[in-house]
Design a protein around this motif. Structure first.
Motif, short mmCIF file in Angstrom:
data_model
loop_
_atom_site.label_atom_id
_atom_site.label_comp_id
_atom_site.label_asym_id
_atom_site.label_seq_id
_atom_site.Cartn_x
_atom_site.Cartn_y
_atom_site.Cartn_z
N PRO A 115 0.81 -1.22 0.00
CA PRO A 115 0.00 0.00 0.00
C PRO A 115 0.84 1.27 0.00
O PRO A 115 0.50 2.25 -0.67
N ASN A 116 1.97 1.27 0.72
CA ASN A 116 2.80 2.47 0.77
C ASN A 116 3.53 2.74 -0.54
O ASN A 116 3.69 3.89 -0.95
N ALA A 117 3.98 1.69 -1.20
CA ALA A 117 4.61 1.85 -2.52
C ALA A 117 3.60 2.36 -3.54
O ALA A 117 3.92 3.19 -4.40
N GLU B 241 0.93 -5.49 -8.43
CA GLU B 241 0.66 -6.93 -8.28
C GLU B 241 0.79 -7.40 -6.84
O GLU B 241 1.82 -7.19 -6.20
N GLY B 242 -0.24 -8.07 -6.36
CA GLY B 242 -0.16 -8.83 -5.12
C GLY B 242 0.27 -10.24 -5.48
O GLY B 242 -0.57 -11.14 -5.65
N SER B 243 1.57 -10.45 -5.58
CA SER B 243 2.13 -11.68 -6.17
C SER B 243 1.88 -12.92 -5.33
O SER B 243 1.66 -14.02 -5.85
N GLN B 244 1.95 -12.76 -4.01
CA GLN B 244 2.06 -13.94 -3.16
C GLN B 244 0.73 -14.54 -2.72
O GLN B 244 0.71 -15.56 -2.03
N ILE B 245 -0.37 -13.94 -3.17
CA ILE B 245 -1.67 -14.64 -3.03
C ILE B 245 -1.55 -15.97 -3.77
O ILE B 245 -1.98 -17.02 -3.27
N ASP B 246 -0.92 -15.93 -4.92
CA ASP B 246 -0.67 -17.12 -5.75
C ASP B 246 0.20 -18.14 -5.02
O ASP B 246 -0.08 -19.34 -5.05
N GLU C 171 -1.86 -12.42 2.62
CA GLU C 171 -1.50 -11.72 1.39
C GLU C 171 -2.73 -11.07 0.74
O GLU C 171 -2.65 -9.96 0.20
N LEU C 172 -3.87 -11.75 0.82
CA LEU C 172 -5.10 -11.21 0.25
C LEU C 172 -5.54 -9.96 1.01
O LEU C 172 -5.95 -8.96 0.41
N LEU C 173 -5.43 -9.98 2.32
CA LEU C 173 -5.83 -8.81 3.11
C LEU C 173 -4.89 -7.63 2.87
O LEU C 173 -5.33 -6.47 2.88
N ASP C 174 -3.62 -7.91 2.63
CA ASP C 174 -2.67 -6.85 2.27
C ASP C 174 -3.07 -6.24 0.93
O ASP C 174 -3.01 -5.01 0.74
N PHE C 175 -3.48 -7.08 0.00
CA PHE C 175 -3.91 -6.61 -1.31
C PHE C 175 -5.18 -5.77 -1.19
O PHE C 175 -5.29 -4.71 -1.81
N ASP C 176 -6.10 -6.22 -0.35
CA ASP C 176 -7.34 -5.46 -0.14
C ASP C 176 -7.03 -4.07 0.44
O ASP C 176 -7.65 -3.08 0.06
N LYS C 177 -6.07 -4.00 1.33
CA LYS C 177 -5.66 -2.70 1.89
C LYS C 177 -5.11 -1.79 0.80
O LYS C 177 -5.37 -0.58 0.78
N GLY D 34 -7.69 -0.04 -1.20
CA GLY D 34 -8.18 1.15 -0.53
C GLY D 34 -7.39 2.39 -0.91
O GLY D 34 -7.94 3.47 -1.12
N VAL D 35 -6.06 2.23 -1.02
CA VAL D 35 -5.19 3.35 -1.43
C VAL D 35 -5.56 3.81 -2.83
O VAL D 35 -5.70 5.01 -3.10
N ALA D 36 -5.71 2.85 -3.74
CA ALA D 36 -6.04 3.18 -5.13
C ALA D 36 -7.41 3.83 -5.25
O ALA D 36 -7.59 4.83 -5.95
N LEU D 37 -8.39 3.28 -4.55
CA LEU D 37 -9.75 3.81 -4.62
C LEU D 37 -9.86 5.20 -4.00
O LEU D 37 -10.57 6.07 -4.50
#
Length: 368
Positions: free
Chosen positions: A236-238, A258-263, A277-283, A286-289
């Motif tokens: 999220p910070n990047a 890319e949230g690579s590590q969900i995979d 990893e999914l929850l990190d991606f969801d966070k 939020g930054v993008a939205l």
């Protein structure tokens, strides 16, 4: 009414009807239609949850403390993900579909099924003066990020992939993969070459503010650490840092995150790994939205290259009040994956369509 004026009004109405939409012919003989009435975005943020199927997305509902950012999207579609060579795609072919708009063979990076290089969306937009960025929790040479700036016949050619970075036109890189720049078998020092091309190279920590130069931020020798290993808020910070930098470009920008590590959690059949990893991606969503809401000219698209693990949120036996994540494979599956979109042009991503359409719909929106 004067008969001439009446006929003129009919002709003008008919002409308006004919020009009400723009169709773009694509290589698999399907057609992307973008209505001229749809407001077109100045910027696009494409977030790819590698290996993220609908069950992975559903994880955010059951395991996040609070409302998932996935629920903030107003438009949802589904894409079919098979590659040119296999019913079940890999990440290389799956990402090349998004980056270059061609169905290709598993393992291909930015090339078609005959191994011929195909221009990527980043290369095309960079030539038009738009700002571009790539962020990943893997190495930036891994299949998904590599497909947006490199052209090689095999995803395992990490050193060859890295050689495309200095002339890639990417303004902002963030992820892992340092060793492929400075600990190479051929002895080349590609960090020096990146600096010569105007990049500020950062290898210690994520900066608080963006540089005036292009940025190459490499915070791991290969992949970034797992969330469980202390990666923290890198993604999220990047993303926030990249948006601050790229949005300064008056012509607009394209950013792939890319949230690579969900995979990787799916491949390992490790539910705890996947969920973190999914929850990190969801966070990060939020930054993008939040940026897009404030900016007003940005389209946010969230999707996946494929689903991994045959992941399921099953009941724990006969206890229907308890979720027990399970897997049916250590590989990928052929299930359709969701596409979420929000912002100008979001309605173009509604429905069920081939994954190749993601690229062509984005390009149609950029081609004002």
């Amino acid at each position: 009414m004067n008969i001439k004026l009446f006929l003129l009004s009919i002709i003008l109405s008919f002409a308006l009807l004919l020009t009400s939409c723009v169709s773009v012919q694509v290589k698999d003989n399907t057609v992307s239609t973008i209505s001229s009435e749809v407001k077109k975005p100045k910027n696009i943020i494409l977030l790819i949850g590698d290996g993220m199927g609908l069950s992975q997305v559903s994880t955010a509902i059951y395991y996040k403390d609070g409302k998932p950012n996935f629920e903030r999207f107003s438009t949802i579609g589904l894409i079919k993900t098979s590659s040119a060579s296999d019913l079940v795609t890999d990440s290389a072919a799956g990402a090349t579909v998004f980056s270059a708009g061609v169905k290709t063979y598993n393992g291909a990076i930015g090339v078609d099924k005959d191994t011929i290089p195909v221009p990527t969306i980043i290369e095309q937009l960079s030539k038009r003066g738009l700002a571009t960025g790539i962020i990943s929790t893997s190495s930036i040479q891994h299949a998904t990020p590599a497909s947006f700036y490199a052209h090689v016949k095999s995803r395992r050619m990490y050193e060859e992939i890295t050689e495309f970075a200095p002339n890639s036109g990417v303004n902002f890189f963030a992820g892992g993969g340092l060793k492929f720049f400075n600990k190479r078998k051929d002895g080349k020092d590609l960090l020096a070459e990146m600096r010569a091309k105007g990049y500020e190279v950062i290898i210690d920590q994520l900066p608080k503010t963006p540089s005036e130069k292009h940025e190459l931020i490499l915070l791991a020798e290969d992949a970034m650490p797992k969330m469980s290993e202390g990666r923290g808020d890198f993604l999220p910070n990047a993303t926030k840092l990249a948006l601050e930098k790229l949005s300064k470009n008056e012509k607009g920008f394209f950013l792939m995150v890319e949230g690579s590590q969900i995979d990787w959690g799916g491949h390992n059949n490790d539910a705890d790994y996947l969920i973190k990893e999914l929850l990190d991606f969801d966070k990060t969503l939020g930054v993008a939205l939040d940026f897009a809401k404030q900016n007003g000219e940005t389209l946010v698209i969230v999707t996946a290259d494929h689903e991994t693990g045959g992941y399921s949120l099953s009941s724990d036996g006969s206890d229907y009040n308890k979720i027990k994540p399970s897997f049916s494979t250590t590989g990928h599956s052929g299930t359709m994956v969701p596409v979420f979109s929000e912002g100008p042009g979001a309605s173009s991503f509604n429905g069920i369509f081939e994954s190749i359409e993601i690229y062509h719909k984005m390009m149609a929106l950029f081609n004002k």
